[in-house]
Write a protein that holds these residues in place. Structure first.
Motif, PDB file in Angstrom:
ATOM      1  N   ASP A 231       0.854  -1.191   0.000  1.00  0.00           N
ATOM      2  CA  ASP A 231       0.000   0.000   0.000  1.00  0.00           C
ATOM      3  C   ASP A 231       0.889   1.240   0.000  1.00  0.00           C
ATOM      4  O   ASP A 231       1.484   1.588   1.027  1.00  0.00           O
ATOM      5  CB  ASP A 231      -0.908   0.006   1.232  1.00  0.00           C
ATOM      6  CG  ASP A 231      -2.024  -1.017   1.133  1.00  0.00           C
ATOM      7  OD1 ASP A 231      -2.450  -1.306   0.002  1.00  0.00           O
ATOM      8  OD2 ASP A 231      -2.468  -1.533   2.174  1.00  0.00           O
TER       9      ASP A 231
ATOM     10  N   SER B 246      -1.033   6.321  -3.556  1.00  0.00           N
ATOM     11  CA  SER B 246      -1.609   6.078  -4.882  1.00  0.00           C
ATOM     12  C   SER B 246      -1.733   7.330  -5.734  1.00  0.00           C
ATOM     13  O   SER B 246      -1.851   7.241  -6.960  1.00  0.00           O
ATOM     14  CB  SER B 246      -2.982   5.413  -4.745  1.00  0.00           C
ATOM     15  OG  SER B 246      -3.869   6.236  -4.004  1.00  0.00           O
TER      16      SER B 246
ATOM     17  N   GLY C 157       4.916   6.579 -10.036  1.00  0.00           N
ATOM     18  CA  GLY C 157       5.948   5.658  -9.582  1.00  0.00           C
ATOM     19  C   GLY C 157       7.275   6.345  -9.321  1.00  0.00           C
ATOM     20  O   GLY C 157       7.930   6.119  -8.302  1.00  0.00           O
TER      21      GLY C 157
ATOM     22  N   TYR D 259       7.290   8.402  -6.165  1.00  0.00           N
ATOM     23  CA  TYR D 259       7.432   7.571  -4.963  1.00  0.00           C
ATOM     24  C   TYR D 259       8.899   7.187  -4.746  1.00  0.00           C
ATOM     25  O   TYR D 259       9.422   7.269  -3.627  1.00  0.00           O
ATOM     26  CB  TYR D 259       6.573   6.310  -5.077  1.00  0.00           C
ATOM     27  CG  TYR D 259       6.782   5.366  -3.908  1.00  0.00           C
ATOM     28  CD1 TYR D 259       6.259   5.653  -2.661  1.00  0.00           C
ATOM     29  CD2 TYR D 259       7.517   4.199  -4.065  1.00  0.00           C
ATOM     30  CE1 TYR D 259       6.459   4.800  -1.583  1.00  0.00           C
ATOM     31  CE2 TYR D 259       7.727   3.340  -2.993  1.00  0.00           C
ATOM     32  CZ  TYR D 259       7.194   3.643  -1.760  1.00  0.00           C
ATOM     33  OH  TYR D 259       7.411   2.807  -0.697  1.00  0.00           O
TER      34      TYR D 259
ATOM     35  N   ILE E  27       0.306   5.729  -9.340  1.00  0.00           N
ATOM     36  CA  ILE E  27       0.335   4.404  -8.720  1.00  0.00           C
ATOM     37  C   ILE E  27      -1.069   3.819  -8.632  1.00  0.00           C
ATOM     38  O   ILE E  27      -1.245   2.585  -8.616  1.00  0.00           O
ATOM     39  CB  ILE E  27       0.990   4.491  -7.327  1.00  0.00           C
ATOM     40  CG1 ILE E  27       2.455   4.919  -7.464  1.00  0.00           C
ATOM     41  CG2 ILE E  27       0.904   3.166  -6.588  1.00  0.00           C
ATOM     42  CD1 ILE E  27       3.145   5.228  -6.146  1.00  0.00           C
ATOM     43  N   SER E  28      -2.087   4.685  -8.625  1.00  0.00           N
ATOM     44  CA  SER E  28      -3.475   4.213  -8.577  1.00  0.00           C
ATOM     45  C   SER E  28      -3.831   3.331  -9.777  1.00  0.00           C
ATOM     46  O   SER E  28      -4.778   2.541  -9.712  1.00  0.00           O
ATOM     47  CB  SER E  28      -4.441   5.391  -8.499  1.00  0.00           C
ATOM     48  OG  SER E  28      -4.291   6.241  -9.624  1.00  0.00           O
TER      49      SER E  28
ATOM     50  N   TYR F 103      -1.725   1.122 -11.051  1.00  0.00           N
ATOM     51  CA  TYR F 103      -0.865  -0.064 -11.020  1.00  0.00           C
ATOM     52  C   TYR F 103      -1.622  -1.293 -10.516  1.00  0.00           C
ATOM     53  O   TYR F 103      -2.458  -1.193  -9.604  1.00  0.00           O
ATOM     54  CB  TYR F 103       0.335   0.157 -10.084  1.00  0.00           C
ATOM     55  CG  TYR F 103       1.416   1.081 -10.597  1.00  0.00           C
ATOM     56  CD1 TYR F 103       1.189   1.988 -11.616  1.00  0.00           C
ATOM     57  CD2 TYR F 103       2.677   1.054 -10.029  1.00  0.00           C
ATOM     58  CE1 TYR F 103       2.185   2.833 -12.059  1.00  0.00           C
ATOM     59  CE2 TYR F 103       3.694   1.897 -10.463  1.00  0.00           C
ATOM     60  CZ  TYR F 103       3.434   2.788 -11.480  1.00  0.00           C
ATOM     61  OH  TYR F 103       4.423   3.629 -11.917  1.00  0.00           O
TER      62      TYR F 103
ATOM     63  N   HIS G 180      -1.419  -5.052  -8.533  1.00  0.00           N
ATOM     64  CA  HIS G 180      -0.700  -5.467  -7.321  1.00  0.00           C
ATOM     65  C   HIS G 180       0.744  -5.818  -7.646  1.00  0.00           C
ATOM     66  O   HIS G 180       1.668  -5.416  -6.928  1.00  0.00           O
ATOM     67  CB  HIS G 180      -1.402  -6.662  -6.675  1.00  0.00           C
ATOM     68  CG  HIS G 180      -0.779  -7.102  -5.390  1.00  0.00           C
ATOM     69  ND1 HIS G 180       0.379  -7.863  -5.335  1.00  0.00           N
ATOM     70  CD2 HIS G 180      -1.142  -6.881  -4.100  1.00  0.00           C
ATOM     71  CE1 HIS G 180       0.693  -8.094  -4.073  1.00  0.00           C
ATOM     72  NE2 HIS G 180      -0.198  -7.502  -3.299  1.00  0.00           N
TER      73      HIS G 180
ATOM     74  N   ARG H 147       2.828  -2.693  -8.233  1.00  0.00           N
ATOM     75  CA  ARG H 147       3.123  -2.018  -6.969  1.00  0.00           C
ATOM     76  C   ARG H 147       4.232  -2.745  -6.212  1.00  0.00           C
ATOM     77  O   ARG H 147       5.089  -2.120  -5.599  1.00  0.00           O
ATOM     78  CB  ARG H 147       1.859  -1.930  -6.106  1.00  0.00           C
ATOM     79  CG  ARG H 147       0.803  -1.011  -6.663  1.00  0.00           C
ATOM     80  CD  ARG H 147      -0.368  -0.866  -5.722  1.00  0.00           C
ATOM     81  NE  ARG H 147      -1.427  -0.070  -6.338  1.00  0.00           N
ATOM     82  CZ  ARG H 147      -2.264   0.708  -5.671  1.00  0.00           C
ATOM     83  NH1 ARG H 147      -2.173   0.802  -4.355  1.00  0.00           N
ATOM     84  NH2 ARG H 147      -3.201   1.385  -6.302  1.00  0.00           N
ATOM     85  N   GLN H 148       4.182  -4.074  -6.277  1.00  0.00           N
ATOM     86  CA  GLN H 148       5.228  -4.853  -5.608  1.00  0.00           C
ATOM     87  C   GLN H 148       6.585  -4.559  -6.239  1.00  0.00           C
ATOM     88  O   GLN H 148       7.587  -4.383  -5.538  1.00  0.00           O
ATOM     89  CB  GLN H 148       4.896  -6.354  -5.710  1.00  0.00           C
ATOM     90  CG  GLN H 148       5.789  -7.256  -4.890  1.00  0.00           C
ATOM     91  CD  GLN H 148       5.445  -7.232  -3.408  1.00  0.00           C
ATOM     92  OE1 GLN H 148       4.685  -6.385  -2.940  1.00  0.00           O
ATOM     93  NE2 GLN H 148       6.014  -8.152  -2.667  1.00  0.00           N
TER      94      GLN H 148
END
Length: 236
Positions: free
Chosen positions: A85, A88, A92, A95, A131-132, A134, A136, A139-140
């Motif tokens: 988490d 979002s 990317g 972040y 990121i919203s 992406y 799972h 995100r990983q």
């Protein structure tokens, strides 16, 4: 690099999350931490990275106590949770830059390492997207890249392969091997026993908050598979 000394975690309601754990993760180790759901893996990991308070005993990162010097310890750790988490509303790359700023990574280094790992994990084209958007797995990958960019001494990973496709899993395992070959150490939980058996040189099995067995993979396995050892420990 990571040392748990008579570590225990007891919650306010009396539930025991971890009980009198002693573990030693050295530079060069890829150390698997396995157990069924609710066995105490995530509780232990959260105490290692400073997200939960230690009830008794101590945890040392490169000889420094998490209890007395949490900030110094966090400077040496990269933590990847079981559920990535992240913010979002950021892209990317925003972040990654946020994490890089927190750890004082210079612009040249962060750019070089971001490109290296983003290319390897085939996510470079998506780094400018929110990121919203992406999945799972994406995100990983992003959280893993951010953890590698600031070059920690210790990687603490909670189920790092969940959501990754087979190619990405292979690449992450190669990155992990390279990381420890340069003096780093990795401690990670997983339910994928086949991966742990092939990748790790050490393993600990936890059950109901207590370590059932720990040590070198060869010593723990002997002539069995890790799966057989784990199932026997669960039925004991």
């Amino acid at each position: 690099m990571l040392k748990l000394i008579n570590f225990s975690k007891i919650y306010p309601n009396g539930k025991i999350g971890a009980s009198d754990i002693n573990l030693d993760v050295e530079s060069g180790d890829i150390y698997a931490f396995i157990g069924h759901n609710g066995a105490g893996k995530t509780t232990t990991i959260k105490c290692i990275v400073g997200l939960q308070e230690i009830t008794s005993g101590d945890i040392l990162i490169n000889g420094i106590s998490v209890k007395t010097s949490p900030l110094e310890c966090k400077k040496m750790i990269a933590y990847v949770p079981d559920n990535p988490d992240v913010y979002s509303t950021l892209t990317g790359i925003q972040y990654i830059n946020l994490v890089s700023d927190i750890f004082n990574v210079d612009l040249e280094t962060r750019k070089k390492l971001t490109e290296k790992y983003a290319d390897a994990l085939e996510i470079k084209k998506e780094l400018n997207n929110p990121i919203s958007t992406y999945s799972h797995g994406m995100r990983q990958k992003l959280v893993l890249i951010a953890s590698f960019v600031h070059n920690p001494k210790l990687l603490v990973l909670d189920e790092p392969f969940v959501g990754l496709d087979p190619k990405a899993s292979f690449i992450v395992k190669e990155i992990m091997k390279d990381f420890v070959s340069r003096g780093g150490a990795i401690f990670f939980s997983t339910h994928v026993l086949e991966v742990a058996e092939k990748l790790c040189n050490k393993v600990a099995i936890i059950k109901e908050g207590k370590i059932i067995t720990c040590g070198s993979m060869e010593k723990i396995k002997q002539d069995s598979s890790l799966e057989d050892v784990f199932l026997r420990s669960e039925n004991a």
